[in-house]
Design a protein around this motif. Structure first.
Motif, PDB file in Angstrom:
ATOM      1  N   LEU A   1     -13.595  35.033 -61.305  1.00 47.09           N
ATOM      2  CA  LEU A   1     -12.410  34.988 -60.463  1.00 47.09           C
ATOM      3  C   LEU A   1     -12.766  35.082 -58.990  1.00 47.09           C
ATOM      4  CD1 LEU A   1      -9.334  36.978 -61.742  1.00 47.09           C
ATOM      5  CD2 LEU A   1      -9.380  34.854 -60.468  1.00 47.09           C
TER       6      LEU A   1
ATOM      7  N   GLU B   1     -16.949  42.728 -47.712  1.00 48.74           N
ATOM      8  CA  GLU B   1     -16.428  41.971 -46.573  1.00 48.74           C
ATOM      9  C   GLU B   1     -14.956  41.605 -46.761  1.00 48.74           C
ATOM     10  OE1 GLU B   1     -19.322  41.370 -48.036  1.00 48.74           O
ATOM     11  OE2 GLU B   1     -20.738  40.348 -46.709  1.00 48.74           O
ATOM     12  N   LEU B   2     -14.542  41.469 -48.030  1.00 44.33           N
ATOM     13  CA  LEU B   2     -13.137  41.138 -48.275  1.00 44.33           C
ATOM     14  C   LEU B   2     -12.244  42.247 -47.741  1.00 44.33           C
ATOM     15  CD1 LEU B   2     -13.090  39.615 -51.859  1.00 44.33           C
ATOM     16  CD2 LEU B   2     -12.765  38.466 -49.686  1.00 44.33           C
TER      17      LEU B   2
ATOM     18  N   PRO C   1      -5.345  41.654 -57.638  1.00 43.12           N
ATOM     19  CA  PRO C   1      -5.538  40.303 -58.193  1.00 43.12           C
ATOM     20  C   PRO C   1      -6.983  40.018 -58.585  1.00 43.12           C
ATOM     21  CG  PRO C   1      -4.248  40.218 -56.177  1.00 43.12           C
ATOM     22  CD  PRO C   1      -4.718  41.620 -56.307  1.00 43.12           C
ATOM     23  N   LEU C   2      -7.917  40.535 -57.796  1.00 42.49           N
ATOM     24  CA  LEU C   2      -9.320  40.240 -58.080  1.00 42.49           C
ATOM     25  C   LEU C   2      -9.855  41.064 -59.235  1.00 42.49           C
ATOM     26  CD1 LEU C   2     -10.726  39.854 -54.481  1.00 42.49           C
ATOM     27  CD2 LEU C   2     -10.077  38.097 -56.113  1.00 42.49           C
TER      28      LEU C   2
ATOM     29  N   ALA D   1      -9.637  41.868 -44.691  1.00 45.05           N
ATOM     30  CA  ALA D   1      -8.232  42.235 -44.855  1.00 45.05           C
ATOM     31  C   ALA D   1      -7.838  43.275 -43.809  1.00 45.05           C
ATOM     32  CB  ALA D   1      -7.989  42.767 -46.264  1.00 45.05           C
TER      33      ALA D   1
ATOM     34  N   ALA E   1     -15.309  33.801 -57.584  1.00 46.61           N
ATOM     35  CA  ALA E   1     -16.139  32.690 -57.123  1.00 46.61           C
ATOM     36  C   ALA E   1     -15.574  32.114 -55.835  1.00 46.61           C
ATOM     37  CB  ALA E   1     -16.197  31.613 -58.192  1.00 46.61           C
ATOM     38  N   GLY E   2     -16.449  31.893 -54.869  1.00 50.08           N
ATOM     39  CA  GLY E   2     -16.006  31.286 -53.625  1.00 50.08           C
ATOM     40  C   GLY E   2     -15.594  32.271 -52.560  1.00 50.08           C
ATOM     41  N   ALA E   3     -15.605  33.563 -52.878  1.00 45.10           N
ATOM     42  CA  ALA E   3     -15.202  34.560 -51.893  1.00 45.10           C
ATOM     43  C   ALA E   3     -16.242  34.648 -50.788  1.00 45.10           C
ATOM     44  CB  ALA E   3     -15.031  35.922 -52.540  1.00 45.10           C
ATOM     45  N   VAL E   4     -17.453  34.904 -51.212  1.00 44.83           N
ATOM     46  CA  VAL E   4     -18.528  35.001 -50.242  1.00 44.83           C
ATOM     47  C   VAL E   4     -19.695  34.195 -50.776  1.00 44.83           C
ATOM     48  CG1 VAL E   4     -17.868  37.281 -49.463  1.00 44.83           C
ATOM     49  CG2 VAL E   4     -19.475  37.055 -51.316  1.00 44.83           C
TER      50      VAL E   4
ATOM     51  N   GLN F   1      -1.687  47.747 -48.864  1.00 46.59           N
ATOM     52  CA  GLN F   1      -1.593  46.279 -48.940  1.00 46.59           C
ATOM     53  C   GLN F   1      -2.891  45.681 -49.450  1.00 46.59           C
ATOM     54  OE1 GLN F   1      -0.367  45.871 -44.854  1.00 46.59           O
ATOM     55  NE2 GLN F   1       1.581  44.954 -45.464  1.00 46.59           N
TER      56      GLN F   1
ATOM     57  N   LEU G   1      -2.570  43.399 -52.572  1.00 47.44           N
ATOM     58  CA  LEU G   1      -2.666  41.959 -52.328  1.00 47.44           C
ATOM     59  C   LEU G   1      -4.069  41.392 -52.531  1.00 47.44           C
ATOM     60  CD1 LEU G   1      -0.452  41.877 -49.129  1.00 47.44           C
ATOM     61  CD2 LEU G   1       0.217  41.271 -51.454  1.00 47.44           C
ATOM     62  N   VAL G   2      -5.076  42.241 -52.415  1.00 55.50           N
ATOM     63  CA  VAL G   2      -6.439  41.733 -52.555  1.00 55.50           C
ATOM     64  C   VAL G   2      -7.139  42.340 -53.772  1.00 55.50           C
ATOM     65  CG1 VAL G   2      -8.691  41.502 -51.441  1.00 55.50           C
ATOM     66  CG2 VAL G   2      -6.615  41.336 -50.077  1.00 55.50           C
TER      67      VAL G   2
END
Lengths: 359, 283
Positions: free
Chosen positions: B276, B174-175, B196-197, B179, B278-281, B188, B192-193
């Motif tokens: 890292l 879903e990320l 980092p993850l 995006a 955590a909290g995304a979905v 990008q 950008l996504v």
């Protein structure tokens, strides 16, 4: 703001067709809810509108412009996902600003829009936090914030509340509705929860097995369900449906169910001897004296008081019946009672096709 | 504080009972290495638990390149470092792009390519050494450090791609979709996504490739021969060519050679943390 038009939209995954030619319009500024049981294709339809799924056949248009071959990012839509899909390595502010940054908006514009969205959604104290430091409801609001900073033509919601607990769900439901009344952006909202659909929608599209069963305002669907599926899907507790055959005698019509119970019928719908599904909502039944001639005899099996209402489970012939009453009737399991039916509230469907019989 | 129960004590005791022998088992060779490196040449084989006259003289010899075998010590250390870092960086570049293409962009045939690459592991690397030597000869890369870099990249890449692919499969899809709707191009999204993850996995894989190249002996020995080109590992091996090897210098150099990997491990260890995303979905 914009209108959305689906025309003969089909979707197939390989040789499996999941959407069978759907067509309807969503008006400018309308809050349209797609509702149906899981697997009915509502999410797929939304994802096709979002550009996340290819459209196998037919066209989808936003504001009159066919978007079949337009990329998601150029459709000017914003989507709120069931799982929120927040970027975990970005703060709340960065999450909301991401789309604007990608569009190379001016920093002042970004700041202004983010703070406005944060204000609307009560997220101001959390702008510097990371998603992992937020509660479920706050994350949900950030996901909405990410959508509204864009000021898109259409908002898409994909079951946004199903991960929240019951209390929060009711609160967020009201928030989303209030947000829509404030922004008046065309909204397409997917849910499997008919209560959500009823409470939020301007109009509802009821879907089943990749087809549209009925489209209408919430009360329209409630009062005039077009077929048995819609009748049973909309409304909670669900409509009682009793199988039986139509019998006419002495000018009065009845549906006689198995076990010989006679259910009163007002209308002239259907023909003598036709097998039908007789539908009556739990709230359109009431308790009456068992000795009244028109009363349907039944036996109480379970009494469920909820405070404001009392739900009764009854056995009438071979049919299990639910009755909801606002009072607190003095009855106990095992009591023999009579059921009074409001004949005007009866729905009759053809047993074979499931279609509503003209009344 | 809660009172300590008997159960906790016995659990702890069992762990210690296993842990202490393992610790001794692991540290004994390292201790031996250390012992040799601080012993004078004449007492190196004395077999004492601690030398009678501990000395840092061996290190001085090594650092000042005061021995025939150590005449290019600093250069060879630099070679090792350069090659290891280059392999680490290139492996990351290749493996990250491949994993992103296979796992996130779902490029057709991506999985087949990955499995094909993994297939190379069915053949022991030692058997591939000669074909690799011949290939590098064909490219005219023999005795060029690029030969070793490319060879190590070939060996490290399939595993790295596989690990990174597994790791990126765990990132919620879903990320990517979010995006995409937010207007990100694949590049990008990657920058950008995705990057980092993936950072914890990237650090782990980068370290893996770097250490693989740092510790490599066989390929380095085969592909490089010039004293000014070889890595310190190969140079250490050359010590054994003599009848009378200067063991204490070998061990001192070995100890120095072992320090950078240890340092790298401790520096990057803290980046290799999970959680890292955590909290995304909501899961």
């Amino acid at each position: 703001m914009a209108s959305v038009t689906f025309q003969n939209v089909e979707k197939a995954f390989g040789s499996t067709k999941v959407i069978h030619g759907i067509g309807f319009d969503i008006h400018d500024g309308e809050f349209m809810v797609l509702v149906g049981p899981s697997g009915c294709g509502k999410s797929t339809l939304l994802r096709m509108l979002a550009g996340l799924e290819e459209i196998s056949a037919g066209t989808i248009a936003i504001d009159g412009k066919v978007v079949n071959d337009v990329e998601s990012k150029d459709r000017d839509i914003a989507m709120v996902f069931q799982s929120y899909a927040l970027y975990p390595h970005m703060t709340v502010a960065d999450n909301m600003a991401f789309s604007l940054k990608l569009r190379k908006a001016q920093p002042e514009v970004i700041k202004e829009r983010v703070s406005r969205a944060a204000k609307i959604l009560n997220l101001e104290p959390y702008l510097a936090r990371y998603p992992r430091e937020l509660s479920g409801g706050q994350r949900q609001r950030v996901a909405m914030g990410r959508a509204i900073v864009r000021d898109p033509k259409v908002f898409l919601f994909d079951e946004p509340l199903s991960n929240l607990d019951a209390k929060l769900r009711v609160a967020m439901r009201a928030e989303i509705k209030a947000l829509h009344q404030r922004l008046k952006t065309t909204t397409v909202y997917v849910t499997h929860d008919q209560v959500e659909a009823m409470t939020m929608a301007d109009r509802i599209v009821v879907m089943h097995d990749g087809r549209v069963e009925q489209i209408g305002t919430p009360l329209d669907l409630y009062d005039h369900p077009g077929n048995l599926f819609v009748a049973q899907f909309i409304g909670s507790p669900a409509m009682n449906v009793i199988e039986g055959t139509i019998k006419r005698e002495n000018g009065a019509a009845h549906v006689v169910s198995r076990g010989g119970v006679r259910w009163p019928l007002r209308s002239a719908a259907g023909s003598e001897g036709q097998t039908v599904a007789y539908g009556i909502r739990p709230e359109h039944l009431s308790l009456t004296d068992a000795k009244t001639s028109a009363a349907v005899p039944a036996e109480i099996t379970v009494v469920e008081p909820t405070g404001a209402e009392t739900e009764l489970l009854l056995q009438a012939g071979e049919a299990q019946i639910v009755l909801v009453t606002h009072g607190r009737p003095d009855v106990n399991p095992g009591d023999r009672v009579g059921l009074a039916v409001e004949p005007a509230m009866v729905h009759v469907f053809d047993q074979q096709t499931g279609q509503r019989l003209a009344s | 504080m809660k009172p300590i129960t008997l159960r906790q004590v016995t659990t702890e005791a069992k762990l210690l009972l296993i842990g202490i022998p393992v610790l001794i088992w692991t540290l004994l060779p390292v201790y031996n290495l250390f012992l040799f490196s601080i012993s004078p040449k004449e007492s190196a084989f004395a077999g004492n638990l601690w030398p009678d006259h501990p000395t840092l003289h061996n290190f001085e010899v090594v650092f000042r390149e005061q021995h025939y075998y150590l005449s290019h010590f600093w250069l060879q250390l630099w070679n090792s470092l350069l090659i290891a870092v280059t392999v680490g960086v290139l492996t990351l570049l290749v493996a990250t792009c491949a994993a992103f293409a296979i796992s996130r962009l779902k490029v057709k045939g991506g999985r087949a390519v990955m499995n094909l690459a993994l297939f190379t592991y069915f053949i022991p690397a030692a058997f591939l050494a000669v074909p690799m030597y011949k290939t590098m000869g064909n490219y005219g890369l023999l005795n060029n450090q690029w030969a070793l870099i490319l060879a190590m990249l070939t060996i490290a890449a399939p595993y790295s791609i596989w690990v990174l692919k597994q790791a990126s499969d765990k990132l919620p899809y879903e990320l990517d979709e979010a995006a995409k709707i937010d207007g990100a191009s694949p590049l990008q999204l990657f920058r950008l996504v995705y990057l980092p993850l993936m950072m914890p996995s990237l650090v782990a894989i980068g370290t893996y490739a770097l250490l693989l190249a740092w510790n490599e002996y066989l390929y380095a020995f085969l592909l490089l021969s010039n004293d000014r080109q070889i890595t310190l590992g190969v140079a250490l091996g050359n010590f054994l060519a003599a009848d009378d090897s200067p063991w204490e210098l070998l061990m001192a150099t070995g100890l120095i050679y072992a320090l950078p990997p240890a340092a790298i491990y401790y520096v990057f260890k803290r980046y290799m943390v999970g959680g890292l995303t955590a909290g995304a979905v909501k899961s």
